[in-house]
Scaffold this active site. Structure first.
Site, PDB file in Angstrom:
ATOM      1  N   ASP A  85       0.836  -1.206   0.000  1.00 30.60           N
ATOM      2  CA  ASP A  85       0.000   0.000   0.000  1.00 30.60           C
ATOM      3  C   ASP A  85       0.872   1.259   0.000  1.00 30.60           C
ATOM      4  OD1 ASP A  85      -2.969   1.132   1.095  1.00 30.60           O
ATOM      5  OD2 ASP A  85      -1.257   2.258   1.833  1.00 30.60           O
ATOM      6  N   LYS A 106       0.004 -15.717  -1.999  1.00 30.21           N
ATOM      7  CA  LYS A 106       0.263 -17.011  -2.646  1.00 30.21           C
ATOM      8  C   LYS A 106       1.145 -17.897  -1.760  1.00 30.21           C
ATOM      9  CE  LYS A 106      -1.304 -15.521  -6.775  1.00 30.21           C
ATOM     10  NZ  LYS A 106      -2.432 -16.096  -7.507  1.00 30.21           N
ATOM     11  N   ARG A 113      -9.826  11.719 -11.122  1.00 32.95           N
ATOM     12  CA  ARG A 113      -9.094  11.695  -9.850  1.00 32.95           C
ATOM     13  C   ARG A 113      -8.773  10.268  -9.389  1.00 32.95           C
ATOM     14  NH1 ARG A 113     -12.988  13.985  -6.157  1.00 32.95           N
ATOM     15  NH2 ARG A 113     -11.463  13.483  -4.567  1.00 32.95           N
ATOM     16  N   LYS A 114      -9.123   9.265 -10.224  1.00 30.93           N
ATOM     17  CA  LYS A 114      -8.891   7.874  -9.824  1.00 30.93           C
ATOM     18  C   LYS A 114      -7.641   7.288 -10.491  1.00 30.93           C
ATOM     19  CE  LYS A 114     -13.804   6.765  -9.299  1.00 30.93           C
ATOM     20  NZ  LYS A 114     -14.928   6.047  -9.908  1.00 30.93           N
TER      21      LYS A 114
END
Lengths: 218, 218
Positions: B139, B163, B184-185
């Site tokens: 992240d 995995k 904005r994405k």
């Protein structure tokens, strides 16, 4: 037996008792870093435990789970040596600065509730909890639920949506539930709300898989 | 000007220079807790930077980003006071025990690479990295990428698949790339591999949304 020997025995007994009491206090609950809000909510949930539908997952139970896991080997990974960092990530912060939480389990409904207060060391964007800290606490809560449901499991996937940011220090409630069990697979859903349930912060769906574990040879 | 005054000036200049050099050393790279594997990989990636396609994101650049973010207010959340826990979660561990990493950015290809070594305080299942620590690093890496691509962003969702487990202390490579931008994405995908690229540990897809930020009034 001399007086000196007697004194030594009395002293060590007292010391042992003192240490035992101290350990029990530490193990029973770890709440030094808890805010008033968290304490209040904790007592509310403890009342829900009185009829036996919900049970508080004590620090001792968590430690026992971790100890049991450390005696097993998994995919050729050697378990860590005793006393060598036995804690999980969520317990490796100074009290009040990292993850502060209490979990409650409902066996019949296959649900878990985690009261969570994230401290300043879990910061992402200034003043807000790091998304990684939120998903860590969600993942950990539902891993406890899946483990209590079918034995040791590991996360296969987790899909988390962040609706609103969580300010540092605020108390939130994580709700987790088992949606479906298919052989070794447990499908779970979870949400993160404000204590008054008015604000939805996050939602997640996930799959946990039961581990094939063998007793460690070491 | 007296000799004493001169001496004072010389001393403070020397002290200032000393502090500047010290700060530069600290800020430039934070590698005291790095394993030989991580150092080796770091030097390999530094060579890739020589033709200008890749750039190393220095600790100073990271701190500047965090400082810039702390001057902005977002959804009525007060920015933290100066010097009050200015770090992100990934920097709040003792060197070598938590998150050790170095990031590289490719502007033209809209890609990021994060070399990551997770320490013993990031433990989940005994001997293995906590899934929460892995998704935190993924992240954080792609949030740096999305921020460098369209400005400050926040995670809207992240779907991560595990995995294989990652042993504590091993060095892995996180690859992140921008797949699509819609106003904005920012849609991103990422993977976590072993240093030799033979083992795939995790994969993730995610959406980051650019923030509407205002200058803080405080």
């Amino acid at each position: 037996m001399t007086t000196s020997m007697l004194r030594t025995i009395t002293f060590s007994k007292t010391r042992r008792n003192y240490i035992t009491v101290l350990l029990l206090v530490i193990v029973r609950r770890r709440d030094n870093g808890w805010s008033e809000d968290l304490r209040h909510l904790f007592h509310q949930f403890m009342k829900k435990c009185e009829d036996g539908s919900w049970t508080y997952i004590s620090e001792k139970e968590m430690l026992d789970l971790q100890k049991k896991a450390s005696e097993l080997s998994f995919q050729n990974v050697k378990p860590m040596k005793k006393k060598q960092f036995p804690s999980t990530l969520t317990r490796n912060f100074q009290e009040g600065l990292g993850f502060e939480y209490a979990m409650f389990y409902n066996k019949d409904e296959r649900r878990i509730v985690c009261l969570f207060q994230g401290g300043p060391l879990l910061q992402g964007f200034p003043g807000l909890l790091h998304g990684g800290a939120i998903v860590t606490m969600v993942d950990y809560s539902i891993s406890i639920l899946s483990t209590k449901t079918i034995g040791f499991t590991m996360t296969a996937y987790i899909n988390i949506t962040y609706k609103r940011p969580i300010p540092i220090g605020s108390v939130v409630v994580i709700n987790g539930q088992v949606d479906k069990i298919e052989e070794r697979k447990v499908f779970l859903s979870s949400s993160v709300h404000s204590a008054d349930e008015k604000t939805l912060y996050s939602e997640a769906t996930s799959l946990f898989v039961q581990l094939n574990l063998e007793k460690s040879e070491t």
